[in-house]
Each structure stands twice: as structure tokens, then as C-alpha cells.
Design a protein around this motif. Structure first.
Motif, mmCIF file in Angstrom:
data_model
loop_
_atom_site.group_PDB
_atom_site.id
_atom_site.type_symbol
_atom_site.label_atom_id
_atom_site.label_comp_id
_atom_site.label_asym_id
_atom_site.label_seq_id
_atom_site.Cartn_x
_atom_site.Cartn_y
_atom_site.Cartn_z
ATOM 1 N N UNK A 156 33.521 38.894 47.005
ATOM 2 C CA UNK A 156 34.439 39.645 47.870
ATOM 3 C C UNK A 156 33.794 41.006 48.145
ATOM 4 N N UNK A 157 34.325 41.721 49.100
ATOM 5 C CA UNK A 157 33.795 43.041 49.427
ATOM 6 C C UNK A 157 34.072 44.011 48.282
ATOM 7 N N UNK A 158 33.094 44.816 47.894
ATOM 8 C CA UNK A 158 33.292 45.757 46.787
ATOM 9 C C UNK A 158 34.502 46.670 47.011
ATOM 10 N N UNK A 159 35.266 46.859 45.932
ATOM 11 C CA UNK A 159 36.420 47.742 45.994
ATOM 12 C C UNK A 159 37.675 47.120 46.557
ATOM 13 N N UNK A 160 37.679 45.799 46.718
ATOM 14 C CA UNK A 160 38.880 45.152 47.270
ATOM 15 C C UNK A 160 39.611 44.277 46.264
ATOM 16 N N UNK A 161 38.937 43.862 45.205
ATOM 17 C CA UNK A 161 39.554 42.984 44.207
ATOM 18 C C UNK A 161 38.994 43.289 42.812
ATOM 19 N N UNK A 162 39.681 42.738 41.819
ATOM 20 C CA UNK A 162 39.256 42.841 40.417
ATOM 21 C C UNK A 162 38.691 41.505 39.966
ATOM 22 N N UNK A 163 37.500 41.546 39.357
ATOM 23 C CA UNK A 163 36.899 40.342 38.776
ATOM 24 C C UNK A 163 36.016 40.795 37.622
ATOM 25 N N UNK A 164 36.508 40.568 36.402
ATOM 26 C CA UNK A 164 35.823 41.086 35.201
ATOM 27 C C UNK A 164 34.379 40.620 35.169
ATOM 28 N N UNK A 165 33.458 41.561 34.934
ATOM 29 C CA UNK A 165 32.031 41.255 35.001
ATOM 30 C C UNK A 165 31.274 41.821 33.812
ATOM 31 N N UNK A 281 42.945 44.388 48.136
ATOM 32 C CA UNK A 281 43.527 43.148 48.642
ATOM 33 C C UNK A 281 44.034 42.223 47.535
ATOM 34 N N UNK A 282 43.831 42.593 46.277
ATOM 35 C CA UNK A 282 44.252 41.759 45.161
ATOM 36 C C UNK A 282 45.764 41.812 44.998
ATOM 37 N N UNK A 283 46.357 40.708 44.572
ATOM 38 C CA UNK A 283 47.806 40.674 44.339
ATOM 39 C C UNK A 283 48.211 41.602 43.198
ATOM 40 N N UNK A 284 47.312 41.777 42.231
ATOM 41 C CA UNK A 284 47.559 42.690 41.110
ATOM 42 C C UNK A 284 47.066 44.081 41.478
#
Length: 354
Positions: A156-165, A281-284
Motif C-alpha cells: 500500500x502507499x506509505x502512510x496510509x495503513x498499518x502493517x507490522x514489519x 485509509x485503514x479501518x483502525x
């Protein structure tokens, strides 16, 4: 005059309830854990349960070193903030400045340090940890980060969603090395461990420390199996989870943060403030500062902390700044850390501390 505080051990009415609970939950002849509760600079409860090493029958105490898993990420993030304060980097820096080997240059230009710290980069974790587990048993930060640089697309585009990395923190560790000119483990030892008074804490740089640490275990068909370096892929990568510490020394770390021994009051406050993103854009909704997870108690008090999980180790580090409360749970087998946290929170409420 040295005004440095160290955690003070105190006796508090009611801790027998805590001791009885944790003694029951962590039998003396099994892997267990250590628990610490601190109010201000006073340690009101600090004790170990169970065994650090089943083969040697070594008992856990409040000074036993555990792998603290992803709580390690707070040390890495603090080092990044310290280097920014020195003018040596910026959280707005993109990956082209540090990693010219990105296959897709457009990705490298989009992803910034701030995205790595907050798990909002969109970078793909393309490590083949299951199909090539032997390689990842010994692969360090460089080897764990490299596959990410070869992906052709973002999730996804940086800064739009959370995805633990986890690879993001391998990258941050490598950035610390590039900017400081020394091993990142040494930078943190010199600039965070030392001023905090963390004399026995260490950071993995390859193999499991040979002495003075607990081993991680899981139970399989009634048997305890060791589950740490040598058994768990990616354990040798340290930027994401390589710190070994004790509940007593993590209390010193928290006090050093509060007393601004290595970062200023304004930097600490900023690091423990949720980072907003204009195109989220994340629901959370966002819930992370500079590495710290930020939430609130049932009574509405802000909490700041981080969890840790790696191999057989499972940990939790929680602060309630408004109430000057810190509690730390380090386990060397997957105990009910969420349940432990709830029990401690209820005990704090009963003692009118929350």
C-alpha cells in the motif's frame, strides 16, 4: 551533584496477593517469568517464578535476562531520534539515502524513516523464512532486510495503513550503523544502556548469549522444547528483537527515559504521541508513536508500552504516565501475558493507583 534516580525497592501491603497469583500461574519446576511493578521511582513488586534453564535447574529472579522480543524496537527507535537530534538524519529521509540497492527506485523514494518506525511503510516482507529456514537461523539484520529491497511493489502507499514489519526495524538498525559509524548494538550500549545503568543488558549480534540468560521454551506433547537461537528462524536478526534484559534493568530504562538521561522531555513526549497521517485509509485509526503503542485504561488514562514475542519468549511493557505507573512482564514460555496484565491492572485499581 548526581541527581540520577535508581529504582527503590519498597514493601507494599497487598503484594502477597500478587505473589500467590503468579506462583500458581508459573510453577517452580517449569519455565516461567519475572514481574515488576513500579510506582514513581519505587519498585513495589519485583520477583521471578519458575526456571530460566531447565537443564541446569536455574531459577528465575528479577535480574534474569530474557530476550525481550519487540520491546527491543523502542531502543532502536530512540537511537534514531537521538541521531536526528544530533542533526545526523531526519525521519523524513527516504530509503535512497541509505539503501541504493533497492530494485524499484520509486519505492525507495516513497518510503521514509518515519514509515519504518510506525509500521506504515507498505513494504513487502518477502523473506522465505519457511522454505529456507536453515538460512534464516543465522541471518542477521542485513540478510533479513535485503529481500524487502528487491520487491517490485508496495502492499500500500506509505502512510496510509498499518502493517507490522520486522524487516523495517532491521533497516533502522542498519541506518544507525551507517550514520553513527559504529555497530548499532554498540551505539545503543554506549548511549542508552550506560546512562540508564543497565549493566547486564546486552544485544544479540549473531548467536544467543552463552551465559547469564534464560532460554525460551514451548511445550509440545507434554515435553518442553527449547525455542530460541538455533531453533527459531530470524532469531539472529537483532534490530527487530535482539535486546536481552531483566525486569529490574528495564525499570532503569523507563526511569532514564522519564529523567531525560538520553533524550529530552520534548522528544520523549513526541515519541509517545500518536502520529497522524493525512491520507489514512485503514479501518483502525493510528495508535503508534515513534515505536510505542498508545492506548488507554478502562478509566481513560493514557497507556504507553510495547509487547514482545520471539521463540518461547513473551513479554509486555506498560506505562501509565499520568499515574507514574510502570509494569513489566517477561516470560520464557508463552504464559498468559494478557491475563497477567489484566490482573496487575485490577490490583493497581484496588490499591487506588489507577
Amino acid at each position: 551533584m548526581d541527581n540520577k534516580k535508581t529504582p527503590v525497592q519498597t514493601d507494599t501491603i497487598g503484594t502477597s496477593e500478587l505473589d500467590a497469583y503468579f506462583s500458581k500461574k508459573m510453577p517452580a519446576d517449569e519455565p516461567g517469568g519475572a514481574i515488576l511493578i513500579m510506582k514513581g521511582d519505587s519498585i513495589v513488586f519485583s520477583k521471578g517464578y519458575g526456571l530460566a534453564d531447565l537443564a541446569l535447574n536455574t531459577k528465575i529472579d528479577a535480574n534474569t535476562l530474557f530476550n525481550i522480543g519487540s520491546i527491543s524496537k523502542t531502543f532502536v527507535a530512540n537511537a534514531i531520534l537521538m541521531l536526528q537530534d544530533e542533526g545526523k538524519l531526519s525521519v523524513e529521509d527516504n530509503m535512497t539515502l541509505y539503501f541504493p540497492d533497492f530494485k524499484n527506485k520509486e519505492i525507495a523514494e516513497k518510503v521514509k524513516i518515519k514509515h519504518l518506525i510506525t509500521h506504515t511503510s507498505g513494504l513487502q516482507d518477502t523473506r522465505e523464512t519457511k522454505t529456507d529456514s536453515l538460512f534464516y537461523l543465522t541471518a542477521k539484520d542485513v540478510e533479513n532486510w535485503y529481500p524487502t529491497t528487491q520487491a517490485q511493489n508496495l502492499n500500500f502507499e506509505p502512510g496510509t495503513r498499518y502493517d507490522y514489519s520486522n524487516p523495517a526495524y532491521n533497516a533502522l538498525a542498519l541506518i544507525i550503523e551507517k550514520v553513527s559509524g559504529m555497530k548499532w548494538q554498540k551505539y545503543i550500549a554506549d548511549n542508552i544502556f550506560k546512562p540508564s545503568g543497565m549493566k547486564t543488558s546486552t544485544i544479540t549480534d549473531g548467536p544467543h548469549p552463552e551465559t547469564g540468560v534464560s532460554h525460551g521454551y514451548i511445550k509440545n506433547n507434554g515435553n518442553w522444547l527449547e525455542k530460541d537461537y538455533g531453533e527459531e528462524p530470524t532469531f539472529a536478526a537483532a534490530g527487530n528483537g535482539g535486546v536481552w534484559s531483566s525486569v529490574n534493568e528495564l525499570a532503569k530504562y523507563e526511569l532514564a527515559l522519564q529523567e531525560h538521561k538520553f533524550i529530552s522531555a520534548s522528544i520523549l513526549e513526541d515519541s509517545r504521541t500518536i502520529k497522524p497521517w493525512p491520507n489514512w485509509q485503514d479501518a483502525t485509526p493510528p495508535f503508534i508513536g515513534w515505536s510505542w503503542f498508545i492506548d488507554q485504561t478502562t478509566d481513560g488514562f493514557k497507556t504507553v508500552g510495547h509487547t514482545g514475542s520471539q521463540g518461547g519468549f513473551l513479554c509486555n511493557y506498560v506505562t501509565v504516565p499520568e499515574k507514574e505507573i510502570t509494569f513489566i512482564i517477561l516470560c520464557n514460555t508463552p504464559r498468559d501475558v494478557d491475563g497477567f496484565s489484566d490482573f496487575i491492572s485490577e490490583w493497581l485499581i484496588q490499591n487506588n493507583w489507577l
